[in-house]
Design a protein around this motif. Structure first.
Motif, mmCIF file in Angstrom:
data_model
loop_
_atom_site.group_PDB
_atom_site.id
_atom_site.type_symbol
_atom_site.label_atom_id
_atom_site.label_comp_id
_atom_site.label_asym_id
_atom_site.label_seq_id
_atom_site.Cartn_x
_atom_site.Cartn_y
_atom_site.Cartn_z
ATOM 1 N N ARG A 38 -86.406 4.596 -1.186
ATOM 2 C CA ARG A 38 -86.998 4.242 0.101
ATOM 3 C C ARG A 38 -87.020 5.468 1.007
ATOM 4 N N ASP A 39 -87.704 5.303 2.152
ATOM 5 C CA ASP A 39 -87.937 6.437 3.047
ATOM 6 C C ASP A 39 -86.676 7.244 3.355
ATOM 7 N N ARG A 40 -85.578 6.544 3.577
ATOM 8 C CA ARG A 40 -84.394 7.242 4.061
ATOM 9 C C ARG A 40 -83.426 7.623 2.958
ATOM 10 N N ASP A 41 -83.802 7.385 1.715
ATOM 11 C CA ASP A 41 -82.920 7.791 0.629
ATOM 12 C C ASP A 41 -82.883 9.320 0.550
ATOM 13 N N PRO A 42 -81.803 9.871 -0.006
ATOM 14 C CA PRO A 42 -81.639 11.332 -0.009
ATOM 15 C C PRO A 42 -82.691 12.055 -0.849
ATOM 16 N N LEU A 43 -83.193 11.431 -1.897
ATOM 17 C CA LEU A 43 -84.225 12.060 -2.722
ATOM 18 C C LEU A 43 -85.473 11.183 -2.707
ATOM 19 N N SER A 44 -86.621 11.826 -2.829
ATOM 20 C CA SER A 44 -87.872 11.064 -2.777
ATOM 21 C C SER A 44 -88.326 10.630 -4.168
ATOM 22 N N HIS A 45 -87.655 11.140 -5.217
ATOM 23 C CA HIS A 45 -87.981 10.689 -6.576
ATOM 24 C C HIS A 45 -86.796 9.868 -7.111
ATOM 25 N N PRO A 46 -87.002 9.122 -8.202
ATOM 26 C CA PRO A 46 -85.921 8.260 -8.707
ATOM 27 C C PRO A 46 -84.628 9.033 -8.956
ATOM 28 N N PHE A 47 -83.507 8.389 -8.677
ATOM 29 C CA PHE A 47 -82.192 9.052 -8.783
ATOM 30 C C PHE A 47 -81.134 7.992 -9.013
ATOM 31 N N ALA A 48 -79.885 8.424 -9.156
ATOM 32 C CA ALA A 48 -78.773 7.479 -9.297
ATOM 33 C C ALA A 48 -77.805 7.634 -8.132
ATOM 34 N N TRP A 49 -77.354 6.484 -7.609
ATOM 35 C CA TRP A 49 -76.135 6.496 -6.801
ATOM 36 C C TRP A 49 -74.992 6.456 -7.797
ATOM 37 N N ALA A 50 -73.983 7.283 -7.585
ATOM 38 C CA ALA A 50 -72.908 7.326 -8.578
ATOM 39 C C ALA A 50 -71.568 7.579 -7.905
ATOM 40 N N LEU A 51 -70.514 7.132 -8.559
ATOM 41 C CA LEU A 51 -69.169 7.542 -8.176
ATOM 42 C C LEU A 51 -68.807 8.729 -9.060
ATOM 43 N N VAL A 52 -68.434 9.830 -8.419
ATOM 44 C CA VAL A 52 -68.126 11.067 -9.140
ATOM 45 C C VAL A 52 -66.664 11.420 -8.897
ATOM 46 N N ARG A 53 -65.915 11.552 -9.999
ATOM 47 C CA ARG A 53 -64.532 12.029 -9.883
ATOM 48 C C ARG A 53 -64.537 13.519 -10.157
ATOM 49 N N LEU A 54 -64.294 14.280 -9.092
ATOM 50 C CA LEU A 54 -64.336 15.739 -9.232
ATOM 51 C C LEU A 54 -63.153 16.220 -10.065
ATOM 52 N N ASP A 55 -63.357 17.289 -10.810
ATOM 53 C CA ASP A 55 -62.269 17.846 -11.633
ATOM 54 C C ASP A 55 -61.145 18.321 -10.703
ATOM 55 N N GLY A 56 -59.955 17.765 -10.912
ATOM 56 C CA GLY A 56 -58.823 18.056 -10.034
ATOM 57 C C GLY A 56 -58.535 16.931 -9.070
ATOM 58 N N ASN A 63 -58.209 12.594 -8.252
ATOM 59 C CA ASN A 63 -57.847 11.338 -8.902
ATOM 60 C C ASN A 63 -58.689 10.168 -8.395
ATOM 61 N N SER A 64 -59.471 10.419 -7.354
ATOM 62 C CA SER A 64 -60.337 9.351 -6.840
ATOM 63 C C SER A 64 -61.788 9.796 -7.006
ATOM 64 N N SER A 65 -62.696 8.843 -6.834
ATOM 65 C CA SER A 65 -64.116 9.143 -6.990
ATOM 66 C C SER A 65 -64.825 9.055 -5.652
ATOM 67 N N MET A 66 -65.873 9.852 -5.507
ATOM 68 C CA MET A 66 -66.663 9.804 -4.271
ATOM 69 C C MET A 66 -68.087 9.364 -4.587
ATOM 70 N N LEU A 67 -68.666 8.662 -3.629
ATOM 71 C CA LEU A 67 -70.036 8.180 -3.792
ATOM 72 C C LEU A 67 -71.016 9.292 -3.445
ATOM 73 N N HIS A 68 -71.925 9.575 -4.355
ATOM 74 C CA HIS A 68 -72.984 10.528 -4.031
ATOM 75 C C HIS A 68 -74.178 10.298 -4.955
ATOM 76 N N VAL A 69 -75.109 11.226 -4.902
ATOM 77 C CA VAL A 69 -76.366 11.097 -5.617
ATOM 78 C C VAL A 69 -76.339 11.971 -6.859
ATOM 79 N N VAL A 70 -76.848 11.444 -7.976
ATOM 80 C CA VAL A 70 -77.040 12.282 -9.165
ATOM 81 C C VAL A 70 -78.534 12.372 -9.435
#
Ligand SMILES: [Zn+2]
Lengths: 161, 162
Positions: free
Chosen positions: A95-113, A115-122
């Motif tokens: 939609r208009d206000r989504d971070p990317l204008s082409h299809p993408f994934a919302w994802a939980l990403v656990r960064l190396d190092g 123990n918790s995951s953060m919500l962001h775009v892949v």
């Protein structure tokens, strides 16, 4: 808060029922608090900071208090700009206000190092390229201003060495 | 490290297409003709203006349309001192709950024509309509309510409808 319906655009649908656009908006300005403020300042410098709990877990983004014990968190440590997708949802029609204008994934990403995951775009291009456990790395925004959007998105990568 | 951000913008925005439903659509259409129409509950006989579609007490669908008066009683009000997004009215002004004669629930609208400090519960008011060609299927077809000059309604006349 503001709510507005453009009544001039009221339209009659089936059975004489009126409909109109209705927008509800809460224009929050949120205080970042001591830890999130430092986390956001870190993003501006391409650094990812998490809070370390007494038990040794590293939480990214850093909450002000440990979820398990309620202890106030003060110590920040740096984690990698690579991580693992722990779960995801594909957006085929952004939609208009989504971070990317082409299809993408919302994802939980656990960064190396971390123990918790953060919500962001892949930004994987196709849903077939998404999988739980896949490795991703941060793509930084060109202009960074101390906001979660300083991370433009995550992109697929090989496992970090 | 650069100075930490102290404030982050976190707007929440929800875009709907709202449907008025059948009963309220008829109420809104009637406003264009200068009539205020509510609906009566077939069980408890209460008249809802604007229509709610169903009676919240009895849980039944409202069906019978009822024309109510354009005069009523101010049963509650709020003095507005902060400018809101869509309003360009001089401050302060009063937004009130008006119990129209023949209705059982008050509805909210703008009150004009009286200094703010003289506004009171029980004040008798009448709808001021915008000119016919400018009306829309919207409560904005009523420009505001103004005092009628009648004596105030006694409290017991509206105490069940606050
Ligand atoms: Zn009822």
């Amino acid at each position: 808060m503001s709510a507005s319906g453009q009544q001039s655009q009221a339209a009659v649908s089936g059975a004489g029922v009126l409909t109109a656009p209705y927008t509800l908006e809460y224009t929050y300005r949120r205080s970042t608090g001591p830890l999130i403020g430092r986390f956001l300042a870190g993003l501006q410098e391409k650094r990812l900071l998490g809070a370390r709990t007494r038990g040794g877990d590293v939480l990214v983004p850093p909450p002000e208090y440990a979820p398990g014990t309620g202890e106030p968190l003060v110590e920040l440590v740096e984690v990698a700009a690579t991580g693992v997708v722990t779960t995801w949802a594909w957006v085929s029609q952004p939609r208009d206000r989504d971070p990317l204008s082409h299809p993408f994934a919302w994802a939980l990403v656990r960064l190396d190092g971390a123990n918790s995951s953060m919500l962001h775009v892949v930004d994987a291009g196709l849903p077939e390229r998404m999988s739980t456990g896949m490795h991703v790395r941060v793509r930084w925004s060109e202009t960074r201003e101390g906001s979660i959007r300083d991370i433009a998105c995550f992109e697929p990568c090989e496992e970090a060495p | 490290m650069s100075e930490k951000p102290r404030v982050s913008l976190a707007p929440v925005r929800l875009e709907y297409r709202a449907s008025a439903g059948r009963g309220l659509s008829r109420s809104l259409a009637a406003l264009m003709e200068g009539r205020i129409v509510g609906q009566r509950c077939p069980v408890c006989a209460k008249v809802y203006v604007p229509s709610r579609g169903a009676c919240p007490s009895c849980g039944v669908v409202l069906s019978e349309d009822v024309v109510v008066s354009e005069t009523g009683t101010l049963v509650s009000f709020c003095v507005v001192n902060i400018p809101l997004a869509d309003r360009s009215l001089p401050l302060p002004y009063v937004h009130g709950s008006v119990l129209l004669d023949g209705a059982d629930i008050p509805f909210s609208h703008l009150l004009q024509g009286l200094p703010v400090e003289e506004v009171r519960m029980g004040l008798r008011v009448r709808a001021e309509w915008v000119p016919g060609p400018e009306r829309k299927p919207s409560l904005e077809s009523i420009r505001c309510f103004r005092p009628t000059g009648e004596p105030d309604a006694p409290f017991h006349a509206y105490m069940e409808h606050l």
